[in-house]
Design an enzyme around this catalytic site. Structure first.
Site, short mmCIF file in Angstrom:
data_model
loop_
_atom_site.label_atom_id
_atom_site.label_comp_id
_atom_site.label_asym_id
_atom_site.label_seq_id
_atom_site.Cartn_x
_atom_site.Cartn_y
_atom_site.Cartn_z
N TYR A 231 9.72 -18.26 -0.10
CA TYR A 231 9.24 -17.07 0.78
C TYR A 231 10.40 -16.63 1.70
O TYR A 231 11.14 -17.38 2.14
CB TYR A 231 8.10 -17.70 1.92
CG TYR A 231 6.74 -17.71 1.28
CD1 TYR A 231 6.49 -17.05 0.04
CD2 TYR A 231 5.80 -18.19 1.61
CE1 TYR A 231 5.47 -17.35 -0.67
CE2 TYR A 231 4.50 -18.15 1.00
CZ TYR A 231 4.45 -17.79 -0.06
OH TYR A 231 3.05 -17.85 -0.69
N GLY B 110 -3.43 -6.15 3.66
CA GLY B 110 -3.76 -5.00 4.57
C GLY B 110 -4.18 -3.93 3.88
O GLY B 110 -4.59 -2.89 4.43
N LYS B 111 -4.21 -3.89 2.34
CA LYS B 111 -4.59 -2.58 1.76
C LYS B 111 -5.90 -2.47 1.95
O LYS B 111 -6.20 -1.12 1.98
CB LYS B 111 -4.28 -3.17 0.17
CG LYS B 111 -3.87 -1.76 -0.56
CD LYS B 111 -3.85 -2.24 -2.14
CE LYS B 111 -3.16 -3.48 -2.66
NZ LYS B 111 -3.36 -4.22 -3.78
N1 LIG Z 1 -0.07 -18.30 -4.07
C1 LIG Z 1 0.59 -17.03 -4.21
O1 LIG Z 1 0.83 -16.47 -5.15
C2 LIG Z 1 0.49 -16.17 -2.85
C3 LIG Z 1 0.90 -15.08 -3.02
C4 LIG Z 1 0.69 -14.01 -1.76
C5 LIG Z 1 0.50 -14.65 -0.71
N2 LIG Z 1 0.27 -16.00 -0.62
C6 LIG Z 1 -0.07 -16.64 0.62
O2 LIG Z 1 -1.24 -15.95 1.36
C7 LIG Z 1 -0.87 -15.50 2.85
C8 LIG Z 1 -1.48 -14.67 3.35
O3 LIG Z 1 -1.27 -13.16 2.52
P1 LIG Z 1 -1.34 -11.78 3.00
O4 LIG Z 1 -0.07 -11.79 4.21
O5 LIG Z 1 -1.15 -11.07 1.86
O6 LIG Z 1 -2.72 -12.01 3.58
P2 LIG Z 1 -3.69 -10.84 4.33
O7 LIG Z 1 -4.12 -11.44 5.64
O8 LIG Z 1 -4.52 -10.54 3.29
O9 LIG Z 1 -2.58 -9.64 4.61
C9 LIG Z 1 -1.99 -9.70 5.86
C10 LIG Z 1 -1.26 -8.21 6.11
O10 LIG Z 1 -2.49 -7.44 6.48
C11 LIG Z 1 -2.12 -6.89 7.68
N3 LIG Z 1 -3.54 -6.55 8.23
C12 LIG Z 1 -4.45 -7.60 8.57
N4 LIG Z 1 -5.65 -6.94 9.16
C13 LIG Z 1 -5.20 -5.85 9.51
C14 LIG Z 1 -6.11 -4.59 9.94
N5 LIG Z 1 -7.17 -4.81 10.66
N6 LIG Z 1 -5.60 -3.44 9.95
C15 LIG Z 1 -4.22 -3.20 9.30
N7 LIG Z 1 -3.44 -4.28 8.88
C16 LIG Z 1 -4.16 -5.37 8.97
C17 LIG Z 1 -1.30 -7.75 8.42
O11 LIG Z 1 -0.56 -7.14 9.38
P3 LIG Z 1 -0.23 -7.61 10.76
O12 LIG Z 1 0.50 -8.91 10.91
O13 LIG Z 1 0.04 -6.52 11.66
O14 LIG Z 1 -1.73 -8.15 11.43
C18 LIG Z 1 -0.45 -8.32 7.35
O15 LIG Z 1 0.58 -7.32 7.00
C19 LIG Z 1 0.66 -15.46 2.57
O16 LIG Z 1 1.32 -15.56 3.97
C20 LIG Z 1 1.29 -16.60 1.85
O17 LIG Z 1 0.98 -18.02 2.59
C21 LIG Z 1 0.19 -16.78 -1.50
#
Ligand SMILES: NC(=O)c1ccc[n+]([C@@H]2O[C@H](COP(=O)([O-])OP(=O)(O)OC[C@H]3O[C@@H](n4cnc5c(N)ncnc54)[C@H](OP(=O)(O)O)[C@@H]3O)[C@@H](O)[C@H]2O)c1
Length: 302
Positions: free
Chosen positions: A53, A218-219
């Site tokens: 990461y 965030g999509k």
């Molecule tokens: N195993 C794998 O292959 C794999 C792959 C990818 C990720 N992961 C794990 O999964 C974790 C989470 O993934 P993710 O970060 O993609 O999770 P997520 O919770 O789906 O997305 C987080 C993103 O969405 C934004 N967001 C959340 N709520 C929002 C809202 N109401 N309006 C606008 N934007 C919003 C956040 O911005 P803000 O920070 O500004 O709130 C952040 O940029 C990662 O940290 C990692 O540990 C694992």
């Protein structure tokens, strides 16, 4: 916050914080330390990492924050992953872009993670992605050594389909070595793991699901995206009905699945963490769950 038993040695918080984006946050160790403390106060004690990461920087960023209050280590559980090699590897002896599930690489990666995170053991080690070259016997050998050294308390995989899981799970047999987790991309936006039977297959073996990108990274909130707009047209009125936010409804949707789905949140805003937790108090009706599901599919169920 509910705890989920992973094996006889470790339990994780139902909601997990992910640190994939930690480098982008550009926080000082003090700011990150405060955030971790705020998470723990809310019962979110499980922290998800991977060696790669932030181009191999995020574990170190977390480790610096942990150093500021060493007592935090006993209040949290640390998950990390290994098995991907990126061209940005800081290790001069490693180059290229591939998956590497050799015993030497797994052990080397765990040692680096422990050093970067500033801890003496991992509560769970996950193999980050399946590899066509994975030899399950070699992975087992690596794990046996890591367990006997006290470096790893539980084991899991990520992004494994049914056959990849079956292949590895046949080799891993003792209590600390069986696959306890499969971390998969699951959200109302990304239904693949539900559709292809992957989650059911894990549920059958009592393997817990960690859902990565539960908010679709965030999509879901980008209404210019046609699928997100369809889903949000259902989610937003439900948020009003239940007096929570859309993030909360998405958590309630994941939580309604009968398998144990543990969302790995990626936000760095504590108010969004609170909104997500609040959503877990909502019990959607079956019809509401299906309305979100079919909005994502883009067509009605047969
Ligand atoms: N195993 C794998 O292959 C794999 C792959 C990818 C990720 N992961 C794990 O999964 C974790 C989470 O993934 P993710 O970060 O993609 O999770 P997520 O919770 O789906 O997305 C987080 C993103 O969405 C934004 N967001 C959340 N709520 C929002 C809202 N109401 N309006 C606008 N934007 C919003 C956040 O911005 P803000 O920070 O500004 O709130 C952040 O940029 C990662 O940290 C990692 O540990 C694992």
């Amino acid at each position: 916050m509910d705890k989920v038993k992973i094996n006889q040695y470790v339990s994780f918080s139902k909601v997990i914080q992910g640190f994939w984006r930690a480098q982008d946050w550009q926080w000082t160790p003090q700011q990150l330390n405060r955030y971790i403390n705020e998470l723990v106060e809310r019962g979110i004690t499980t922290m998800d990492h991977a060696d790669i990461y932030g181009s191999y920087t995020c574990e170190g960023i977390f480790g610096e924050a942990l150093k500021l209050s060493p007592q935090l280590r006993n209040q949290i559980e640390i998950v990390t992953k290994c098995g991907i090699v990126l061209p940005s590897s800081p290790d001069q002896t490693i180059s290229g872009h591939r998956y590497d599930h050799s015993k030497a690489h797994i052990q080397h990666s765990v040692d680096r993670s422990l050093q970067q995170l500033n801890v003496d053991h991992l509560d769970s080690l996950l193999i980050h992605r399946p590899s066509p070259l994975m030899d399950p016997h070699e992975v087992t050998e690596a794990l046996k050594t890591l367990v006997s050294e006290g470096k790893v308390k539980s084991f899991g995989v990520s992004n494994f389909n049914k056959s990849q899981y079956d292949l590895l799970s046949k080799c891993l047999v003792c209590d600390k070595l069986h696959i306890t987790i499969n971390q998969l991309e699951v959200s109302p936006y990304t239904l693949d793991a539900i559709e292809n039977g992957n989650i059911n297959h894990m549920y059958k073996d009592d393997v817990k699901i960690m859902s990565w990108s539960p908010m679709a990274g965030g999509k879901l909130f980008d209404l210019a995206d046609e699928k997100a707009a369809r889903i949000m047209a259902i989610v937003s009125p439900l948020a009003q009905k239940y007096n929570v936010t859309s993030n909360g409804i998405i958590m309630a949707w994941l939580d309604k699945h009968p398998a144990t789905i543990m969302p790995v949140l990626g936000t760095h805003k504590i108010e969004r963490i609170d909104q997500a937790i609040e959503g877990l108090k909502v019990t959607l009706t079956d019809q509401e769950w299906f309305d979100i599901y079919t909005a994502s599919l883009g067509h009605d169920i047969p």
